[in-house]
Design a protein around this motif. Structure first.
Motif, PDB file in Angstrom:
ATOM      1  N   VAL A 152      36.439  67.266 -42.992  1.00 18.73           N
ATOM      2  CA  VAL A 152      35.507  67.994 -42.133  1.00 18.73           C
ATOM      3  C   VAL A 152      36.041  69.396 -41.848  1.00 18.73           C
ATOM      4  O   VAL A 152      37.248  69.609 -41.689  1.00 18.73           O
ATOM      5  CB  VAL A 152      35.246  67.234 -40.813  1.00 18.73           C
ATOM      6  N   TYR A 153      35.110  70.347 -41.800  1.00 11.04           N
ATOM      7  CA  TYR A 153      35.426  71.750 -41.522  1.00 11.04           C
ATOM      8  C   TYR A 153      34.361  72.281 -40.564  1.00 11.04           C
ATOM      9  O   TYR A 153      33.165  72.008 -40.742  1.00 11.04           O
ATOM     10  CB  TYR A 153      35.433  72.582 -42.804  1.00 11.04           C
ATOM     11  N   SER A 154      34.783  73.062 -39.583  1.00 10.10           N
ATOM     12  CA  SER A 154      33.855  73.520 -38.560  1.00 10.10           C
ATOM     13  C   SER A 154      33.272  74.897 -38.827  1.00 10.10           C
ATOM     14  O   SER A 154      32.428  75.367 -38.067  1.00 10.10           O
ATOM     15  CB  SER A 154      34.535  73.517 -37.186  1.00 10.10           C
ATOM     16  N   ASP A 155      33.714  75.567 -39.888  1.00 10.69           N
ATOM     17  CA  ASP A 155      33.104  76.844 -40.258  1.00 10.69           C
ATOM     18  C   ASP A 155      33.362  77.133 -41.734  1.00 10.69           C
ATOM     19  O   ASP A 155      34.239  76.541 -42.367  1.00 10.69           O
ATOM     20  CB  ASP A 155      33.614  77.994 -39.383  1.00 10.69           C
ATOM     21  N   GLY A 156      32.592  78.070 -42.270  1.00 13.11           N
ATOM     22  CA  GLY A 156      32.655  78.368 -43.696  1.00 13.11           C
ATOM     23  C   GLY A 156      33.971  78.962 -44.135  1.00 13.11           C
ATOM     24  O   GLY A 156      34.474  78.651 -45.218  1.00 13.11           O
ATOM     25  N   GLU A 157      34.562  79.819 -43.317  1.00 11.15           N
ATOM     26  CA  GLU A 157      35.827  80.439 -43.692  1.00 11.15           C
ATOM     27  C   GLU A 157      36.920  79.391 -43.854  1.00 11.15           C
ATOM     28  O   GLU A 157      37.719  79.440 -44.777  1.00 11.15           O
ATOM     29  CB  GLU A 157      36.239  81.482 -42.650  1.00 11.15           C
ATOM     30  N   ALA A 158      36.960  78.439 -42.928  1.00 11.55           N
ATOM     31  CA  ALA A 158      37.974  77.385 -43.009  1.00 11.55           C
ATOM     32  C   ALA A 158      37.757  76.508 -44.235  1.00 11.55           C
ATOM     33  O   ALA A 158      38.707  75.996 -44.823  1.00 11.55           O
ATOM     34  CB  ALA A 158      37.939  76.537 -41.741  1.00 11.55           C
ATOM     35  N   ALA A 159      36.475  76.349 -44.629  1.00 13.91           N
ATOM     36  CA  ALA A 159      36.161  75.438 -45.722  1.00 13.91           C
ATOM     37  C   ALA A 159      36.380  76.042 -47.103  1.00 13.91           C
ATOM     38  O   ALA A 159      36.749  75.331 -48.042  1.00 13.91           O
ATOM     39  CB  ALA A 159      34.703  74.976 -45.601  1.00 13.91           C
ATOM     40  N   LEU A 160      36.138  77.341 -47.263  1.00 16.31           N
ATOM     41  CA  LEU A 160      36.077  77.935 -48.597  1.00 16.31           C
ATOM     42  C   LEU A 160      37.333  77.688 -49.421  1.00 16.31           C
ATOM     43  O   LEU A 160      37.256  77.205 -50.552  1.00 16.31           O
ATOM     44  CB  LEU A 160      35.801  79.438 -48.492  1.00 16.31           C
ATOM     45  N   LYS A 161      38.481  78.029 -48.881  1.00 17.95           N
ATOM     46  CA  LYS A 161      39.724  77.879 -49.648  1.00 17.95           C
ATOM     47  C   LYS A 161      39.964  76.419 -50.009  1.00 17.95           C
ATOM     48  O   LYS A 161      40.357  76.100 -51.141  1.00 17.95           O
ATOM     49  CB  LYS A 161      40.911  78.429 -48.860  1.00 17.95           C
ATOM     50  N   ALA A 162      39.715  75.517 -49.072  1.00 21.98           N
ATOM     51  CA  ALA A 162      39.948  74.095 -49.330  1.00 21.98           C
ATOM     52  C   ALA A 162      39.006  73.568 -50.411  1.00 21.98           C
ATOM     53  O   ALA A 162      39.414  72.781 -51.267  1.00 21.98           O
ATOM     54  CB  ALA A 162      39.764  73.302 -48.044  1.00 21.98           C
ATOM     55  N   LEU A 163      37.744  74.008 -50.399  1.00 21.66           N
ATOM     56  CA  LEU A 163      36.777  73.531 -51.394  1.00 21.66           C
ATOM     57  C   LEU A 163      37.122  74.016 -52.803  1.00 21.66           C
ATOM     58  O   LEU A 163      36.836  73.339 -53.782  1.00 21.66           O
ATOM     59  CB  LEU A 163      35.368  73.996 -51.020  1.00 21.66           C
ATOM     60  N   ARG A 199      30.854  83.011 -38.160  1.00 17.84           N
ATOM     61  CA  ARG A 199      31.912  83.551 -39.029  1.00 17.84           C
ATOM     62  C   ARG A 199      31.458  83.654 -40.478  1.00 17.84           C
ATOM     63  O   ARG A 199      31.414  84.739 -41.040  1.00 17.84           O
ATOM     64  CB  ARG A 199      33.193  82.729 -38.928  1.00 17.84           C
ATOM     65  N   MET A 200      31.115  82.544 -41.108  1.00 19.65           N
ATOM     66  CA  MET A 200      30.570  82.567 -42.460  1.00 19.65           C
ATOM     67  C   MET A 200      29.521  81.456 -42.549  1.00 19.65           C
ATOM     68  O   MET A 200      29.851  80.289 -42.389  1.00 19.65           O
ATOM     69  CB  MET A 200      31.657  82.334 -43.522  1.00 19.65           C
ATOM     70  N   ASP A 201      28.271  81.842 -42.782  1.00 20.00           N
ATOM     71  CA  ASP A 201      27.238  80.812 -42.810  1.00 20.00           C
ATOM     72  C   ASP A 201      27.243  80.077 -44.156  1.00 20.00           C
ATOM     73  O   ASP A 201      27.979  80.430 -45.082  1.00 20.00           O
ATOM     74  CB  ASP A 201      25.858  81.385 -42.485  1.00 20.00           C
ATOM     75  N   GLY A 202      26.419  79.043 -44.238  1.00 24.99           N
ATOM     76  CA  GLY A 202      26.414  78.215 -45.435  1.00 24.99           C
ATOM     77  C   GLY A 202      25.969  78.942 -46.683  1.00 24.99           C
ATOM     78  O   GLY A 202      26.447  78.651 -47.784  1.00 24.99           O
TER      79      GLY A 202
END
Length: 239
Positions: free
Chosen positions: A31-42, A58-61
């Motif tokens: 789980v990630y609460s925003d796009g910036e946190a998710a991008l690198k992990a994805l 911060r960064m939308d979908g």
């Protein structure tokens, strides 16, 4: 192998409830609460599928998907605002595989995830190198004029140029290219791309067709192999 689902949403209640529901069905979740946190992990450690909310700080979908598509064909489902057709159209145009409008049924989301993962498996090499059997029983590469498709490698070429397609786009094009000149209705294309009796409306197929044409015209401005038969459906040109 257990499939991993990444959930990206700024609503922690949704993250928690959907994650619990998915884990109960045997999935692993991140789980990630925003796009910036998710991008690198994805990108660095991709899951099997991602579920992205569009409205996030911060960064939308949409921006997350745009950046993700520069480096990955990871299957993506969008969560959109109810009745927000603009969100749906933009998401599909940018390469999302599916969308679900909020508020949504967790059972529906899980069914859509399973459907996309099964479709993704159709484009992977078979066990011990055996060829996969694609839509309508087709096996092995497809050659249609300047088009080359290799389902086992999820690889598409037009006049020798690579065209990167999502899983849904690949299956729709494969269905059309298997029988050039034969008209496929929207319902037939939906059956090919959505094999779990999951309802999607005509606009979804039309959006995928527009996206396919746009991608091919990026490598060949004269591309016209996907023809529209108004009131009937679509066909691959029979050269």
């Amino acid at each position: 192998m257990t499939a991993t689902v990444a959930l990206v949403d700024d609503d922690r209640n949704i993250l928690t409830s959907v994650s619990i529901a998915l884990q109960a069905e045997g999935f692993l979740t991140r789980v990630y609460s925003d796009g910036e946190a998710a991008l690198k992990a994805l990108v660095d450690n991709p899951p099997d599928i991602a579920v992205l909310d569009i409205k996030m700080p911060r960064m939308d979908g949409l921006e997350l998907l745009r950046r993700l598509r520069e480096r990955s064909r990871l299957p993506v489902i969008f969560l959109t605002s109810k009745d927000d057709e603009l969100d749906e159209a933009l998401g599909l145009a940018m390469g999302a595989d599916d969308y679900i409008a909020k508020p949504f049924s967790q059972r529906l989301l899980i069914a859509r995830i399973r459907a996309i993962l099964r479709r993704a498996e159709l484009t992977q090499p078979g066990v011990d190198g055996a060829p996969d059997v694609g839509v309508e029983g087709a096996a092995g590469p497809i050659e249609r004029g300047r088009l080359s498709m290799d389902p086992a490698r999820h690889r598409t070429l037009w006049a020798g140029e690579v065209v990167v397609l999502t899983v849904t786009e690949f299956l729709i094009l494969e269905t059309l290219a298997q029988r050039p000149g034969i008209v496929k209705t929207r319902n037939q294309l939906m059956d090919a791309a959505y094999q779990d009796d999951i309802y999607v409306d005509d606009r979804t197929i039309d959006s995928h067709i527009k996206r396919l044409r746009r991608k091919f015209r990026a490598v060949d401005a004269e591309f016209d192999a996907i023809e529209t038969l108004y009131g009937a459906g679509y066909r691959f040109a029979d050269d």
